[in-house]
Enzyme design. Structure first.
Site, PDB file in Angstrom:
ATOM      1  CD  GLU A 259      58.339  11.671  25.323  1.00 52.93           C
ATOM      2  OE1 GLU A 259      58.217  10.462  25.653  1.00 52.93           O
ATOM      3  OE2 GLU A 259      57.649  12.570  25.798  1.00 52.93           O
ATOM      4  CB  CYS A 295      55.651   8.739  28.679  1.00 53.00           C
ATOM      5  SG  CYS A 295      56.496  10.332  28.546  1.00 53.00           S
TER       6      CYS A 295
END
Length: 489
Positions: A259, A295
């Site tokens: 991720e 993010c």
């Protein structure tokens, strides 16, 4: 030289956690810095190559010899429920640690701290749903479809949401029946050590099932991606490091869950009716959440020509009202960046954008009156070219790039003009139209009018990684291998 602050709650001894024991580091110690004060919090323990190897060996033994991998789902659930209860009990202490180690302010507490215990309890429930599935189809007999734990999982976590990510990954790996070696970021080592203390003192998780090491050398850290005793690497962090992890793990064909970064777009359609509450939410999700160090943030704001100037004026006014301050100030809405290096990186990105032709409409430097700490103002840039560095690179700071578009097709093209594909948003009065635009964006999750996906698989396209975390039983399946057994009729 920075001064040593008072001891941090939950962590009063700074040792490594290997095979159920606290171990003195062999590779010296390094300073753990409070980003709000620039003072030293602790002398964090540096794990040597040999100690990282010992942690991997302990996890291997715990999976192969001690029957953790073959424990019943109910027993694993019992341990995870214990962990959830302990995390809830110590939530205030974890929050105090988060304020000191990674600059968490009060409006981030729920997502940074309070949800972690409930994630453990949710994982416990999911563990009890892991059952074999009979499948019938072409051919004689029945196929028994089952999922087996992979074995030893190396967990590598970042510094921006360290507690909840440490807990989430450990939860999923353990619920699936794996053992783990957790390496927290060197910028937030105490988050991982505090979790180890709770596991050690308040759960029945056997020795060796969870190990926590904080290597200070690249050589020791790399062992967690190359050692043949590791079956899977679960990584959250930058795309650049994610690519390195993928290359290092490739020789042994380890299973990977990556991720990584994002440069997500928030599209405001020309029929959008934006209230101040919606604009504040937009600004939070675009810019100010954890000082832009997430993010999932929508760091590109795409505005139609008809609404551009009006929306920019309103969000600039809101950005200037954001109170930037110390994490222990209950009025602070945004805290510091994690380090001096990160602050310098954000400043370089903003200066570069202005040199490339972008217009700085607010922010752009250190807030007035905050001379110590790694603070940066909420910053908005307009006249941003879709191909410019500021529109393409993940800044990881409180910087919002505003881009113009002409119609829906243009907006989708700009949104997809990225190496990343993690998150995004669409705002519009016609929900069907907004959903139609969302369907065309190549990204892992999209929010419509501020409503994000619920308990859904989380992950991205392109350089944002692959695999999915959270999202029910599928999150556990990421840490498992499928086995099919043919059974005669």
């Amino acid at each position: 030289m920075a001064e040593l602050q008072a001891p941090v709650p939950l962590v009063d001894t700074y040792q490594l956690y290997i095979d159920g024991r606290w171990v003195e580091p062999e590779d010296g110690r390094y300073d753990d810095i409070d980003p709000a004060t620039e003072q030293i919090i602790a002398a964090a323990p540096g794990a040597s190559v040999a100690q990282v190897s010992a942690a991997i060996a302990a996890a291997r033994r715990a999976f192969d010899s001690v029957p953790w991998g073959t424990t019943s789902p109910q027993d694993r659930a019992g341990c995870l429920n214990q962990l959830g209860e302990a995390l809830n009990k110590h939530a205030d202490e974890f929050f105090a640690l988060s304020q000191t180690e990674w600059g968490c302010v009060s409006n981030e507490r729920t997502m940074q701290i309070d949800g972690a215990g409930y994630m453990s309890m949710h994982a416990a429930q999911l563990a009890t749903k892991l059952t074999d599935e009979p499948v019938t189809g072409v051919g004689a007999g029945t196929t028994l479809l089952r999922r087996e734990p992979l074995g030893v999982v190396s967990i590598l976590t970042p510094w921006n949401f360290p507690h909840c990510l440490n807990v989430m990954k450990v939860n999923n790996a353990l619920a699936a029946g794996n053992t783990v070696v957790l390496k927290p970021s060197p910028l937030t080592p105490l988050a991982g050590l505090a979790l180890a203390r709770v596991i050690d003192e308040e759960t029945d998780i056997p020795p060796g099932v969870v190990n926590v090491v904080t290597p200070s050398s690249i050589e020791a850290a790399k062992l967690l991606t190359t050692d043949p005793r590791i079956d899977m690497v679960s990584f959250t962090g930058s795309s650049a490091v994610g690519c390195e992890v993928m290359r290092a793990a490739g020789d042994a064909m380890k299973r990977l869950l990556l991720e990584c970064g994002g440069k997500s777009a928030s599209i405001v359609l020309d029929d959008a009716q934006l209230t101040d509450d919606m604009l504040q939410q937009m600004l939070f999700n675009c810019c100010s959440l954890h000082a832009g160090q997430a993010c999932i943030l929508h760091s590109r704001l795409l505005l139609p020509d008809s609404l551009h100037d009006k929306v920019v004026d309103r969000i600039v006014a809101l950005a200037r009202e954001i109170k930037v301050g110390g994490p222990k100030d209950p009025a602070a809405q945004m805290g510091p960046l994690i380090s001096a290096a990160q602050r310098e990186r954000v400043q370089a990105h903003v200066d570069g954008a202005v040199n490339d032709g972008a217009k700085l409409v607010t922010g752009g430097g250190r807030p007035a009156g905050l001379d110590a700490g790694f603070y940066f103002e909420p910053t908005i840039l307009t006249d941003v070219d879709p191909d410019s560095t500021i529109a393409q690179e993940e800044v990881f700071g409180p910087v919002l790039s505003v881009l113009r578009y002409h119609d829906d097709n243009d907006a989708v093209a700009i949104a997809n003009n990225s190496r990343y594909g993690l998150s995004g948003a669409v705002w519009g009065a016609d929900v069907d139209r907004a959903v139609g635009v969302a369907r065309r964006i190549r990204t892992g999750q999209v929010a419509i009018n501020g409503v994000g996906p619920g308990d859904a698989p989380f992950g991205g396209f392109k350089l944002s990684g692959f695999g999915r975390e959270s999202g029910g039983i599928g999150a556990l399946h990421q840490y498992m291998e499928v086995q099919a057994i043919g059974v005669p009729a």
